[in-house]
Design a protein around this motif. Structure first.
Motif, mmCIF file in Angstrom:
data_model
loop_
_atom_site.group_PDB
_atom_site.id
_atom_site.type_symbol
_atom_site.label_atom_id
_atom_site.label_comp_id
_atom_site.label_asym_id
_atom_site.label_seq_id
_atom_site.Cartn_x
_atom_site.Cartn_y
_atom_site.Cartn_z
ATOM 1 N N TYR A 1 -38.002 47.773 82.030
ATOM 2 C CA TYR A 1 -37.387 47.810 82.242
ATOM 3 C C TYR A 1 -36.407 47.994 80.652
ATOM 4 O O TYR A 1 -35.717 49.292 80.106
ATOM 5 C CB TYR A 1 -36.120 46.961 82.281
ATOM 6 N N ALA A 2 -36.555 47.625 79.459
ATOM 7 C CA ALA A 2 -35.724 47.834 78.056
ATOM 8 C C ALA A 2 -36.908 48.339 77.382
ATOM 9 O O ALA A 2 -35.483 49.592 76.815
ATOM 10 C CB ALA A 2 -36.840 45.940 77.394
ATOM 11 N N ALA A 3 -38.393 48.627 78.280
ATOM 12 C CA ALA A 3 -38.083 50.233 77.371
ATOM 13 C C ALA A 3 -38.022 51.491 77.823
ATOM 14 O O ALA A 3 -37.626 51.874 77.054
ATOM 15 C CB ALA A 3 -40.069 50.218 77.504
ATOM 16 N N LEU A 4 -37.973 51.447 79.332
ATOM 17 C CA LEU A 4 -37.075 52.996 79.941
ATOM 18 C C LEU A 4 -35.361 52.848 79.448
ATOM 19 O O LEU A 4 -34.906 53.336 78.731
ATOM 20 C CB LEU A 4 -36.921 52.593 81.258
ATOM 21 N N ILE A 5 -35.004 51.605 79.027
ATOM 22 C CA ILE A 5 -33.966 51.707 78.297
ATOM 23 C C ILE A 5 -33.937 52.145 76.825
ATOM 24 O O ILE A 5 -32.977 52.861 76.108
ATOM 25 C CB ILE A 5 -32.790 50.529 78.287
ATOM 26 N N ASP A 6 -34.793 51.503 75.983
ATOM 27 C CA ASP A 6 -34.960 52.100 74.682
ATOM 28 C C ASP A 6 -34.954 53.907 74.584
ATOM 29 O O ASP A 6 -34.550 54.293 73.740
ATOM 30 C CB ASP A 6 -36.096 50.854 73.578
ATOM 31 N N ALA A 7 -35.483 54.106 75.661
ATOM 32 C CA ALA A 7 -36.096 55.171 75.363
ATOM 33 C C ALA A 7 -35.237 56.035 75.634
ATOM 34 O O ALA A 7 -35.670 57.601 75.785
ATOM 35 C CB ALA A 7 -37.565 55.153 75.927
#
Length: 146
Positions: free
Chosen positions: A33-39
């Motif tokens: 989830y964090a990677a999705l938001i960061d991207a």
């Protein structure tokens, strides 16, 4: 690589990466989830499916369909038991008269071999017409609540 994301009815996020689907919970401690938001991936809002979409994607097993027909008074309990085994209900004999020989054969073979019954299958639609079941009654038989 193509990435798309949208919220689901449960509030999770359905992510499709290169054609592969995965569901990610909305939780900042979740690495994905964090990677999705960061991207900076744009997450589409959840869209309630239309009644036509729900009908097109709904099916029940043959046993539930037979029980539903018996509960609705379309067939007897004895016919429901036989139909659940793949036998053609005797009260449907007149239904076959509305079909040509090929359609009659296909309907009986399809019935005998099916495991699930699709809400929008032509057999269900024609049977509903033949037995005077309304769309709402067929929906209820398939557990669709409007």
């Amino acid at each position: 690589m193509s990435i798309s994301a949208k919220y689901t009815s449960s509030g999770a996020i359905l992510v499709v990466i290169g054609g592969v689907e995965t569901t990610i919970p909305v939780d900042l401690s979740n690495h994905d989830y964090a990677a999705l938001i960061d991207a900076g991936v744009d997450i589409a809002d959840y869209e309630q499916p239309t009644l036509d979409q729900i009908r097109a994607s709904t099916s029940i097993d043959r046993a539930a369909f037979c029980n539903g027909l018996a509960d609705a008074g379309v067939i007897t309990d004895a016919e429901a038991i036989a139909a659940a085994r793949g036998e053609w209900p005797s009260s449907f004999a007149g239904f076959l008269d509305y079909l040509n020989a090929t359609q009659s054969r296909d309907a009986q073979i399809t019935w005998a071999s099916c495991v699930t019954v699709q809400r929008n299958h032509e057999f269900v639609i024609t049977l509903a017409w033949w037995t005077n079941l309304s769309d709402e009654q067929v929906d209820a038989l398939f557990g669709i609540k409007i």
